[in-house]
Design a protein around this motif. Sequence first.
Motif, PDB file in Angstrom:
ATOM      1  N   VAL A 165       0.853  -1.179   0.000  1.00 18.42           N
ATOM      2  CA  VAL A 165       0.000   0.000   0.000  1.00 18.42           C
ATOM      3  C   VAL A 165       0.894   1.236   0.000  1.00 18.42           C
ATOM      4  O   VAL A 165       1.744   1.377   0.881  1.00 18.42           O
ATOM      5  CB  VAL A 165      -0.915   0.057   1.250  1.00 18.42           C
ATOM      6  N   VAL A 166       0.726   2.113  -0.982  1.00 21.13           N
ATOM      7  CA  VAL A 166       1.491   3.365  -1.018  1.00 21.13           C
ATOM      8  C   VAL A 166       0.570   4.523  -1.364  1.00 21.13           C
ATOM      9  O   VAL A 166      -0.327   4.388  -2.195  1.00 21.13           O
ATOM     10  CB  VAL A 166       2.674   3.329  -2.024  1.00 21.13           C
ATOM     11  N   LEU A 167       0.786   5.635  -0.699  1.00 26.05           N
ATOM     12  CA  LEU A 167       0.126   6.876  -1.069  1.00 26.05           C
ATOM     13  C   LEU A 167       0.964   7.492  -2.168  1.00 26.05           C
ATOM     14  O   LEU A 167       2.194   7.473  -2.101  1.00 26.05           O
ATOM     15  CB  LEU A 167       0.034   7.820   0.130  1.00 26.05           C
ATOM     16  N   THR A 168       0.307   8.005  -3.197  1.00 26.39           N
ATOM     17  CA  THR A 168       1.045   8.477  -4.368  1.00 26.39           C
ATOM     18  C   THR A 168       0.608   9.874  -4.788  1.00 26.39           C
ATOM     19  O   THR A 168      -0.433  10.374  -4.367  1.00 26.39           O
ATOM     20  CB  THR A 168       0.832   7.525  -5.567  1.00 26.39           C
ATOM     21  N   ALA A 169       1.415  10.463  -5.642  1.00 24.37           N
ATOM     22  CA  ALA A 169       1.066  11.712  -6.308  1.00 24.37           C
ATOM     23  C   ALA A 169       0.864  11.347  -7.775  1.00 24.37           C
ATOM     24  O   ALA A 169       1.591  10.541  -8.328  1.00 24.37           O
ATOM     25  CB  ALA A 169       2.194  12.727  -6.170  1.00 24.37           C
ATOM     26  N   GLY A 170      -0.130  11.900  -8.384  1.00 21.78           N
ATOM     27  CA  GLY A 170      -0.377  11.593  -9.788  1.00 21.78           C
ATOM     28  C   GLY A 170      -1.812  11.191 -10.005  1.00 21.78           C
ATOM     29  O   GLY A 170      -2.724  11.697  -9.355  1.00 21.78           O
ATOM     30  N   SER A 171      -2.039  10.242 -10.901  1.00 21.80           N
ATOM     31  CA  SER A 171      -3.390   9.853 -11.282  1.00 21.80           C
ATOM     32  C   SER A 171      -4.165   9.163 -10.173  1.00 21.80           C
ATOM     33  O   SER A 171      -5.393   9.173 -10.178  1.00 21.80           O
ATOM     34  CB  SER A 171      -3.335   8.912 -12.490  1.00 21.80           C
ATOM     35  N   PHE A 172      -3.452   8.530  -9.230  1.00 18.97           N
ATOM     36  CA  PHE A 172      -4.106   7.804  -8.141  1.00 18.97           C
ATOM     37  C   PHE A 172      -3.646   8.357  -6.805  1.00 18.97           C
ATOM     38  O   PHE A 172      -2.522   8.818  -6.669  1.00 18.97           O
ATOM     39  CB  PHE A 172      -3.799   6.309  -8.231  1.00 18.97           C
ATOM     40  N   ASP A 173      -4.528   8.257  -5.830  1.00 18.06           N
ATOM     41  CA  ASP A 173      -4.180   8.676  -4.476  1.00 18.06           C
ATOM     42  C   ASP A 173      -3.418   7.586  -3.740  1.00 18.06           C
ATOM     43  O   ASP A 173      -2.509   7.857  -2.960  1.00 18.06           O
ATOM     44  CB  ASP A 173      -5.451   9.029  -3.690  1.00 18.06           C
ATOM     45  N   VAL A 174      -3.820   6.342  -3.980  1.00 18.73           N
ATOM     46  CA  VAL A 174      -3.216   5.180  -3.336  1.00 18.73           C
ATOM     47  C   VAL A 174      -3.062   4.092  -4.382  1.00 18.73           C
ATOM     48  O   VAL A 174      -3.918   3.939  -5.257  1.00 18.73           O
ATOM     49  CB  VAL A 174      -4.098   4.649  -2.171  1.00 18.73           C
ATOM     50  N   ILE A 175      -1.985   3.337  -4.292  1.00 19.81           N
ATOM     51  CA  ILE A 175      -1.804   2.158  -5.141  1.00 19.81           C
ATOM     52  C   ILE A 175      -1.591   0.963  -4.222  1.00 19.81           C
ATOM     53  O   ILE A 175      -0.840   1.045  -3.247  1.00 19.81           O
ATOM     54  CB  ILE A 175      -0.612   2.326  -6.102  1.00 19.81           C
ATOM     55  N   VAL A 176      -2.272  -0.137  -4.540  1.00 15.00           N
ATOM     56  CA  VAL A 176      -2.132  -1.365  -3.760  1.00 15.00           C
ATOM     57  C   VAL A 176      -1.781  -2.518  -4.690  1.00 15.00           C
ATOM     58  O   VAL A 176      -2.073  -2.479  -5.891  1.00 15.00           O
ATOM     59  CB  VAL A 176      -3.414  -1.705  -2.957  1.00 15.00           C
ATOM     60  N   GLU A 177      -1.156  -3.526  -4.128  1.00 16.72           N
ATOM     61  CA  GLU A 177      -0.861  -4.744  -4.877  1.00 16.72           C
ATOM     62  C   GLU A 177      -1.570  -5.902  -4.195  1.00 16.72           C
ATOM     63  O   GLU A 177      -1.594  -5.975  -2.962  1.00 16.72           O
ATOM     64  CB  GLU A 177       0.640  -5.012  -4.925  1.00 16.72           C
ATOM     65  N   VAL A 178      -2.128  -6.788  -5.011  1.00 15.61           N
ATOM     66  CA  VAL A 178      -2.827  -7.954  -4.481  1.00 15.61           C
ATOM     67  C   VAL A 178      -2.316  -9.224  -5.143  1.00 15.61           C
ATOM     68  O   VAL A 178      -1.864  -9.212  -6.293  1.00 15.61           O
ATOM     69  CB  VAL A 178      -4.359  -7.852  -4.687  1.00 15.61           C
TER      70      VAL A 178
END
Length: 164
Positions: free
Chosen positions: A109-122
């Motif tokens: 789980v990472v908070l990001t700058a850009g098109s998404f607020d958060v990116i997660v991996e499953v």
Amino acid sequence: MTTPPRVRRNSAGPGGPVVLDDLSKQIIEQLQADGRKPYAAIGKAVGLSEAAVRQRVQRLQDAGVMQIVAVTDPLTLGFPRQAMIGVNCEGDLEKVADELAGIEEIDYVVLTAGSFDVIVEVVCEGDGHLLEILSKIRAIPAVRATESFVYLKLRKQTYSWGTR
């Protein structure tokens, strides 16, 4: 008398970067090359005793600098579907990230700058399982939208970026 390992937070305060001395960096690099390498062999490579290496490794783990874990290949363990999911949210991003981190199947789980607020991996048992996880994510009230990036083939995965 030897000095203790240099594992300290810099002036950024709690959660800030950790400042490491050269010996601690060398120990980390040895473990990144082979996480099962005996402390005696690491000690020989970096010029410390086995006991000193053991103490430094424990301090590095206690400080949250590193973990020693087994990295598996999900495909061989019955998890044929992996995906990165971009999440757009409203409100408190930290709270949303904490809720996402509480979902068992989410391993990143990472908070990001850009098109998404958060990116997660499953890592999933299949497409149906991925759909269930997406439903859990979308059920979080602050989640506005998701976009899934399904992995077709893993080309490279490494954890040996060193300490620079």
